[in-house]
Design a protein around this motif. Structure first.
Motif, mmCIF file in Angstrom:
data_model
loop_
_atom_site.group_PDB
_atom_site.id
_atom_site.type_symbol
_atom_site.label_atom_id
_atom_site.label_comp_id
_atom_site.label_asym_id
_atom_site.label_seq_id
_atom_site.Cartn_x
_atom_site.Cartn_y
_atom_site.Cartn_z
ATOM 1 N N SER A 29 0.857 -1.404 0.076
ATOM 2 C CA SER A 29 0.231 -0.335 0.078
ATOM 3 C C SER A 29 0.928 1.158 0.092
ATOM 4 N N THR A 30 1.818 1.372 0.751
ATOM 5 C CA THR A 30 3.238 2.437 0.953
ATOM 6 C C THR A 30 3.074 2.608 -0.280
ATOM 7 N N LEU A 31 3.859 1.777 -1.153
ATOM 8 C CA LEU A 31 4.599 1.778 -2.395
ATOM 9 C C LEU A 31 3.859 1.759 -3.897
ATOM 10 N N GLU A 32 2.401 1.461 -3.551
ATOM 11 C CA GLU A 32 0.748 1.776 -4.643
ATOM 12 C C GLU A 32 0.624 3.035 -4.257
ATOM 13 N N ALA A 33 0.612 3.983 -3.273
ATOM 14 C CA ALA A 33 -0.011 5.435 -3.382
ATOM 15 C C ALA A 33 1.799 6.464 -3.744
ATOM 16 N N ALA A 34 2.998 5.735 -3.548
ATOM 17 C CA ALA A 34 4.183 6.828 -3.464
ATOM 18 C C ALA A 34 4.161 6.473 -5.254
ATOM 19 N N PHE A 35 3.596 5.154 -5.921
ATOM 20 C CA PHE A 35 3.624 5.782 -7.877
ATOM 21 C C PHE A 35 2.658 5.904 -7.884
ATOM 22 N N THR A 37 1.636 9.219 -6.980
ATOM 23 C CA THR A 37 2.273 10.246 -7.454
ATOM 24 C C THR A 37 3.296 10.156 -8.607
ATOM 25 N N GLN A 38 4.250 9.814 -8.276
ATOM 26 C CA GLN A 38 5.403 10.212 -9.010
ATOM 27 C C GLN A 38 6.480 8.976 -9.904
ATOM 28 N N GLY A 39 5.629 7.308 -9.464
ATOM 29 C CA GLY A 39 6.662 6.610 -10.233
ATOM 30 C C GLY A 39 7.736 6.233 -9.751
ATOM 31 N N LYS A 40 8.332 6.683 -9.293
ATOM 32 C CA LYS A 40 9.567 6.616 -8.977
ATOM 33 C C LYS A 40 9.857 5.510 -7.090
ATOM 34 N N CYS A 41 10.716 5.078 -6.678
ATOM 35 C CA CYS A 41 11.344 3.871 -5.719
ATOM 36 C C CYS A 41 11.435 5.790 -4.694
ATOM 37 N N PRO A 42 10.153 5.807 -3.023
ATOM 38 C CA PRO A 42 10.530 6.491 -2.368
ATOM 39 C C PRO A 42 11.745 6.269 -2.197
ATOM 40 N N SER A 43 12.568 5.301 -2.217
ATOM 41 C CA SER A 43 14.169 5.349 -1.606
ATOM 42 C C SER A 43 15.257 6.032 -1.828
ATOM 43 N N CYS A 44 15.250 5.126 -3.048
ATOM 44 C CA CYS A 44 16.777 6.209 -3.949
ATOM 45 C C CYS A 44 16.039 6.665 -4.948
ATOM 46 N N GLY A 45 14.737 7.231 -5.423
ATOM 47 C CA GLY A 45 14.668 7.845 -6.706
ATOM 48 C C GLY A 45 14.681 7.699 -7.995
ATOM 49 N N GLY A 49 8.697 2.802 -15.142
ATOM 50 C CA GLY A 49 7.762 3.033 -16.404
ATOM 51 C C GLY A 49 6.439 2.530 -15.806
ATOM 52 N N LEU A 50 5.771 3.306 -15.483
ATOM 53 C CA LEU A 50 4.259 2.547 -14.941
ATOM 54 C C LEU A 50 3.124 2.906 -16.085
ATOM 55 N N PRO A 51 2.349 2.301 -15.721
ATOM 56 C CA PRO A 51 1.333 2.391 -16.865
ATOM 57 C C PRO A 51 0.411 3.300 -16.788
ATOM 58 N N GLY A 52 0.560 4.268 -17.397
ATOM 59 C CA GLY A 52 -0.264 5.458 -16.990
ATOM 60 C C GLY A 52 -2.156 5.804 -17.393
ATOM 61 N N PRO A 53 -2.890 7.040 -16.639
ATOM 62 C CA PRO A 53 -3.473 6.569 -16.413
ATOM 63 C C PRO A 53 -4.873 6.835 -17.640
#
Length: 188
Positions: A29-35, A37-45, A49-53
């Motif tokens: 759930s933490t990772l889904e929320a982060a992706f 908004t920005q499609g980056k790893c919350p730790s290392c950045g 490439g995630l599917p858009g809306p």
């Protein structure tokens, strides 16, 4: 990715960028929320490439015989988008609900800048960033296919009427695509 259970028996995800120095391991759930908004790893950045809306659809381009105002003698590239009606998926605002499709045309001049704009729009389309499901500003209709990235829908009329001439169009297009994390947006 692995599926050990973490806090409250939630699935834990280990991203490919995980190292001993920078542990990139999160509750799902933490990772889904982060992706979202920005499609980056919350730790290392690291960018992913995630599917858009964008809903499923088609994009095609063909040469037109007329010119965009301000670009005499070069012709036009006409871009055609088609989206059928459908049911919203998890990346859409109301999963499981129906949405309305659309058919749209956009135009770029058939010159170096127009061809750069076309390549950028193709990249945005392939990455699911050109359209989204939302509320139409024009009609007020909810759950319909709307623009995510602004385009020129007329060959004349200037920027206030979504047409040409507009000398800043390519720069604005690059900025919008960069803001949407379209790969290569600033390289074109």
């Amino acid at each position: 990715m692995f599926t050990e259970l973490g806090e409250d028996d939630e699935v834990v995800v280990r991203l490919p960028c995980c190292t001993a120095a920078v542990p990139c391991i999160f509750n799902k759930s933490t990772l889904e929320a982060a992706f979202r908004t920005q499609g980056k790893c919350p730790s290392c950045g690291t960018a992913y490439g995630l599917p858009g809306p964008q809903p499923a659809g088609t994009m095609s381009a063909k040469l037109g015989a007329f010119d965009c105002e301000g670009h005499p003698g070069v012709g036009t590239i006409e871009i055609d988008y088609t989206f059928s009606h459908g049911i919203q998926l998890p990346q859409h605002p109301n999963p499981g609900m129906p949405y309305s499709g659309t058919h749209r045309k956009a135009y770029v001049p058939n010159d170096a800048d127009g061809r750069r704009a076309l390549r950028l729009l193709e990249a945005a389309f392939m990455q699911g960033q050109t359209f989204r499901i939302g509320k139409s500003v024009t009609t007020g209709e909810e759950n319909t296919t709307v623009w995510c990235i602004h385009q020129k829908t007329r060959t004349d009329g200037g920027p206030t009427r979504h047409g040409y001439p507009d000398p800043e169009f390519l720069q604005r297009l690059q900025s919008e695509c960069a803001a949407a994390n379209v790969r290569g947006a600033l390289e074109i």
